[in-house]
Design an enzyme around this catalytic site. Structure first.
Site, mmCIF file in Angstrom:
data_model
loop_
_atom_site.group_PDB
_atom_site.id
_atom_site.type_symbol
_atom_site.label_atom_id
_atom_site.label_comp_id
_atom_site.label_asym_id
_atom_site.label_seq_id
_atom_site.Cartn_x
_atom_site.Cartn_y
_atom_site.Cartn_z
ATOM 1 N N GLU A 31 -33.996 -15.027 -20.574
ATOM 2 C CA GLU A 31 -33.410 -15.430 -19.287
ATOM 3 C C GLU A 31 -34.386 -16.302 -18.484
ATOM 4 O OE1 GLU A 31 -30.598 -15.602 -18.183
ATOM 5 O OE2 GLU A 31 -30.744 -15.694 -16.017
ATOM 6 N N ASN A 88 -15.348 -6.579 5.756
ATOM 7 C CA ASN A 88 -16.174 -7.003 4.616
ATOM 8 C C ASN A 88 -16.930 -5.781 4.131
ATOM 9 O OD1 ASN A 88 -15.420 -9.542 5.288
ATOM 10 N ND2 ASN A 88 -17.478 -10.299 5.763
ATOM 11 N N ARG A 126 -18.112 -20.028 0.588
ATOM 12 C CA ARG A 126 -18.460 -18.747 -0.025
ATOM 13 C C ARG A 126 -17.421 -18.293 -1.034
ATOM 14 N NH1 ARG A 126 -21.010 -15.327 3.903
ATOM 15 N NH2 ARG A 126 -19.350 -13.853 3.616
ATOM 16 N N LYS A 168 -20.294 -24.302 -13.410
ATOM 17 C CA LYS A 168 -20.425 -22.883 -13.060
ATOM 18 C C LYS A 168 -19.548 -22.018 -13.952
ATOM 19 C CE LYS A 168 -21.913 -19.421 -10.713
ATOM 20 N NZ LYS A 168 -23.262 -18.982 -11.089
ATOM 21 N N CYS A 227 -16.151 -12.034 1.388
ATOM 22 C CA CYS A 227 -15.201 -12.167 2.484
ATOM 23 C C CYS A 227 -15.877 -12.770 3.709
ATOM 24 C CB CYS A 227 -14.651 -10.800 2.857
ATOM 25 S SG CYS A 227 -13.980 -9.913 1.461
HETATM 26 O O1 M6R Z 1 -19.158 -16.609 -16.154
HETATM 27 P P1 M6R Z 1 -19.987 -16.170 -17.326
HETATM 28 O O2 M6R Z 1 -20.942 -15.087 -16.996
HETATM 29 O O3 M6R Z 1 -19.103 -15.798 -18.510
HETATM 30 O O4 M6R Z 1 -20.775 -17.444 -17.758
HETATM 31 C C1 M6R Z 1 -21.561 -17.462 -18.892
HETATM 32 C C2 M6R Z 1 -22.490 -18.642 -18.909
HETATM 33 O O5 M6R Z 1 -21.766 -19.849 -18.887
HETATM 34 C C3 M6R Z 1 -23.453 -18.621 -17.733
HETATM 35 O O6 M6R Z 1 -24.188 -17.444 -17.696
HETATM 36 C C4 M6R Z 1 -24.435 -19.795 -17.795
HETATM 37 O O7 M6R Z 1 -25.283 -19.625 -18.872
HETATM 38 C C5 M6R Z 1 -25.183 -19.932 -16.481
HETATM 39 N N1 M6R Z 1 -25.352 -21.301 -16.165
HETATM 40 C C6 M6R Z 1 -26.513 -19.252 -16.490
HETATM 41 O O8 M6R Z 1 -27.329 -19.563 -15.429
#
Ligand code: M6R
Length: 610
Positions: free
Chosen positions: A483, A98, A27, A605, A2
Site C-alpha cells: 500500500e 449526521n 462531499r 476514483k 451528510c
Molecule cells: O472502489 P474500490 O475499493 O473497489 O477501488 C479499488 C481500486 O480501484 C482503488 O483502491 C484504487 O487502487 C485506488 N486508486 C487506490 O488509491
C-alpha cells in the site's frame, strides 16, 4: 457524508438553505431535503438525487417561511430513497442528522412497542420520535425536549431540530460530529461545515461534544446536556471557500488522511461489544450457522482494497482458523475459478462499483458461494448483489488515492475475523476482548501519529528526487509495504515496488544501491528479528532506509537513516497505524513535486470498466 444547514432570520429560508447545501455538494450525497417553518406549520420537501431535483421541487411548490433546516444525505442506514431522506418528521417535529445512533435498534424496538409506527429505515427518524414524545410527555420547550431525547441516544450525531409549536427556533446538538453556529446581523445560521455558512457570516461558534444550542434570529443560547451554561466567544474564519471545503487542508487527500481516526471510530461504532469480547452479528449480516459452516474465506478486491484483504486473510487465518485466500478480482473473473457453496467470498470495495470485483462476485454467486460485501457506499452494486454487507463508515472519499477507506476496511475486516473466530470457537473471549480493546484505542493513537506529521516533511524531501523506491514488510507489514508503494506511485509518479521482505533476496536485492531508498515496515512484532535481518542486508549494500518502527527500538535506530516511531500496540492492530506514515510520506513527496494530488493523471476514483 451528510450535510446540515439551518437558518433563522427575516429572509426566505429555502433559497439560503439550498445555497448552503450546494456549498456542501463536493462531499457527495444521494438525496436532499428541507423543512421550512412558515410561522404556523412546518412543510417538508425531499427528493432523491442531486440538488437540482430539490430546486425543481421548490419551484413547483415554493416554501415561504423564514426559518428552516436542510440536509444532504449520504446513506448509512437504509437505502438512498425519498422515505429515508431527511428531514424526518414525528408529530410537529422535524429533524436532520449526521452521524450514527449506536443504540438505534434498541430504541426502534422500544418505540414500536410504545405503538409508534416508523416509516423509514433510518436511525434519524428515531431521534424525531424521541423529541416528539418528550414534548407530548410535558417538556415545555423544544430545547428541553431535545435535551431529554439526547439522554437516550448513544452514538455520534450532529442534529438540527425545528418544531411546529415553536416558530423562530432551531435547536442543534452535537456529539462526535461537527456542528457550527454562524452569527449574522439579523439572522443566525447553523451547519455541519463552515462552507455552508461562509456566504452569510465569518463569525462562528463551534459546539463541543455534549452541547446543545437554541438558535433564534437575534440570540443563541448554549448549554451542555447536563445543564451547564456555556459562554463561548465566536471565532473569525478567514478561509476562502476552496480552503473551507478542504477543512483548511491543502488537498482532500491530506484532509482524508487526518479524518482516519473518525473513519475508524465510525466503522467500529455500535459494533464492538467489549464486555462480551465480541462483535454484533446483526451488523455483519452472517448468521452464526453460516459462520460455522464455511470451509474457506475467499477475498476478492482491487488496488488498495486488495491490500486490505491481504491483512484480512492473515486475521481470518489467525483468529478464525479458516483457510483463507486472496485474489485480485481482475484475475478471478477470467480464471474459471472453483467456488463451492461452503465458500464465503468477501468482496472488498470502497466504491462498491468496481467492475472487476463485481464480475468476480457474479462468478462466485453463479457457483453457489455466499458473498459478503465490505463497502463504503450504501446500496452500491456489489452490496446489492451480495448475501450480506458489512459497511465501512468512512464517509465519502474524494481524493482518488484511497486512505481513510483503507483503514476503515482494515477495521471492518478485523471485526469480521473476530466475529468468525468467536462463532467457530477458535478465539477465546479473552483474546477477542484484547484485540477489540486494542482496536478501539487505534483512533486516538492515530491522532497522536498525525500530530507528528510535520516530521515527515523533512524525510519526504529526501525522496523527491528518487526514481525508484522499494517498500518491504513481512506478515501484517507486507500489505502495508504494497500500500505504501501504491500510494507513492499513484500520486508522485515515482516508481515504487512493495515486496514481502523475505522475498527480497530472490530478486529485488539486485536493485539496491545508495540511490534507491528502501522503506521498511519494521514494528516490534513476531517477525521483527526477520525484518531486521533484511534491513541489515539492505544496509550492507549501501541502501538508505526509512523505517516505521516501535518507539524505543535502538537496533533499528542504528540501521535506518530516517525513522518514524509508533507506540507499542498489539500485533493484530499494527497495520492501522503503520500505514499512516507511508500515506503522509507519499502525500508530501507528491506535494513537493507539485503533482495533482487529488486527481492524479490517468486514474479514476471508481473504475467501472475493465
Ligand atoms: O472502489 P474500490 O475499493 O473497489 O477501488 C479499488 C481500486 O480501484 C482503488 O483502491 C484504487 O487502487 C485506488 N486508486 C487506490 O488509491
Amino acid at each position: 457524508m451528510c450535510g446540515i444547514v439551518g437558518y433563522v432570520g427575516s429572509s426566505l429560508a429555502a433559497p439560503i438553505l439550498l445555497d448552503g447545501l450546494r456549498r456542501l455538494e463536493y462531499r457527495g450525497y444521494d438525496s436532499a431535503g428541507l423543512a421550512i417553518h412558515d410561522g404556523k406549520q412546518i412543510e417538508i420537501l425531499r427528493t432523491v438525487g442531486k440538488l437540482g431535483r430539490l430546486s425543481e421541487a421548490l419551484r413547483a411548490h415554493p416554501l415561504q417561511g423564514t426559518v428552516g433546516i436542510g440536509h444532504t444525505r449520504w446513506a448509512t442506514h437504509g437505502r438512498p430513497n425519498e422515505v429515508n431522506a431527511h428531514p424526518h418528521v414525528a408529530g410537529g417535529v422535524a429533524v436532520v442528522h449526521n452521524g450514527i445512533i449506536e443504540n438505534h435498534l434498541a430504541l426502534r424496538h422500544e418505540l414500536e412497542s410504545d405503538g409508534v409506527k416508523l416509516l423509514s429505515d433510518t436511525d434519524t427518524e428515531i431521534a424525531a420520535h424521541l423529541v416528539n414524545r418528550a414534548l407530548s410527555n410535558g417538556c415545555s420547550t423544544l430545547f428541553e425536549a431535545v435535551r431529554h431525547a439526547l439522554r437516550q441516544i448513544q452514538g455520534a450525531y450532529a442534529i438540527a431540530v425545528v418544531c411546529a409549536s415553536e416558530p423562530g427556533v432551531i435547536v442543534v446538538a452535537r456529539n462526535a460530529s461537527p456542528l457550527v453556529i454562524g452569527l449574522g446581523d439579523d439572522a443566525n445560521l447553523c451547519g455541519s461545515d463552515i462552507p455552508a455558512l461562509l456566504d452569510h457570516t465569518r463569525n462562528m461558534v463551534f459546539l463541543d461534544d455534549g452541547e446543545l444550542a437554541e438558535i433564534r434570529a437575534k440570540q443563541v443560547r448554549i448549554e451542555t446536556v447536563d445543564g451547564r451554561v456555556v459562554q463561548r466567544p465566536p471565532k473569525h474564519i478567514d478561509w476562502n471557500p476552496m480552503m473551507a471545503e478542504k477543512g483548511g487542508f491543502k488537498h482532500f487527500m491530506l484532509k482524508e488522511i487526518h479524518e482516519q481516526p473518525r473513519a475508524v471510530e465510525d466503522t467500529l461504532r455500535g459494533r464492538v461489544n467489549l464486555a462480551a469480547g465480541d462483535v454484533a452479528g446483526e451488523e455483519i449480516g452472517l448468521s452464526a450457522e453460516v459462520a460455522r459452516s464455511i470451509t474457506r474465506v475467499y477475498f476478492v478486491a482491487c488496488g488498495t482494497s486488495y491490500h486490505a484483504t491481504i491483512a484480512g486473510r492473515y486475521w481470518i487465518e489467525q483468529l478464525a482458523r479458516v483457510p483463507a485466500v486472496v485474489e485480485m478480482a481482475s484475475e478471478v473473473r477470467y480464471r474459471d475459478p472453483v467456488f463451492t457453496p461452503t465458500d464465503l467470498v468477501v468482496a472488498v470495495s470502497q466504491s462498491g462499483e468496481t467492475a472487476d470485483t463485481l464480475a468476480a462476485v457474479k462468478a462466485a454467486r453463479a457457483q453457489g458461494a455466499k458473498v459478503l460485501a465490505v463497502a463504503n457506499v450504501l446500496d452500491s452494486a456489489i452490496p446489492r448483489l451480495a448475501d450480506a454487507s458489512l459497511y465501512t463508515h468512512a464517509g465519502p472519499e474524494i481524493g482518488v488515492a484511497s486512505t481513510k477507506c483503507f483503514t476503515a476496511q482494515l477495521a471492518a475486516l478485523l471485526m469480521l475475523a473476530v466475529y468468525l473466530g468467536r462463532r467457530r470457537e477458535s478465539l477465546t473471549e479473552e483474546r477477542a476482548r484484547q484485540v477489540l480493546q486494542a482496536l478501539i484505542e487505534i483512533p486516538n493513537q492515530m491522532r497522536t501519529l498525525l500530530g507528528q506529521a510535520p516530521y515527515l516533511l523533512g524525510i519526504a524531501k529526501r525522496f523527491v528526487n528518487a526514481t525508484d523506491v522499494l517498500y518491504l514488510g513481512r506478515g501484517l507489514g507486507f500489505p502495508i509495504a504494497l500500500e505504501g508503494a501504491l500510494k507513492l506511485k499513484e500520486i508522485s509518479y515515482i516508481h515504487a515496488e512493495g515486496y514481502a521482505a523475505g522475498e527480497m533476496k530472490h530478486g529485488p536485492i539486485a536493485l539496491i544501491d545508495e540511490n534507491v531508498p528502501v522503506a521498511v515496515v519494521c514494528p516490534r512484532d513476531s517477525l521483527y528479528e526477520k525484518v531486521i535481518s533484511n534491513v541489515q542486508e539492505v544496509r550492507a549494500r549501501e541502501g538508505r532506509i526509512f523505517a516505521v518502527a516501535t518507539s524505543g527500538d535502538s537496533a533499528i535506530a542504528e540501521l535506518a537513516e530516517h525513522l518514524f516511531l509508533l507506540p507499542e500496540v498489539r500485533e493484530e492492530v499494527l497495520p492501522l497505524l503503520t500505514v499512516v506514515p507511508f500515506q503522509l510520506l507519499a502525500y508530501h513527496v507528491a506535494d513537493y513535486k507539485g503533482t495533482d494530488v487529488d486527481q492524479p493523471r490517468n486514474l479514476a476514483k471508481t473504475v467501472t470498466v475493465e
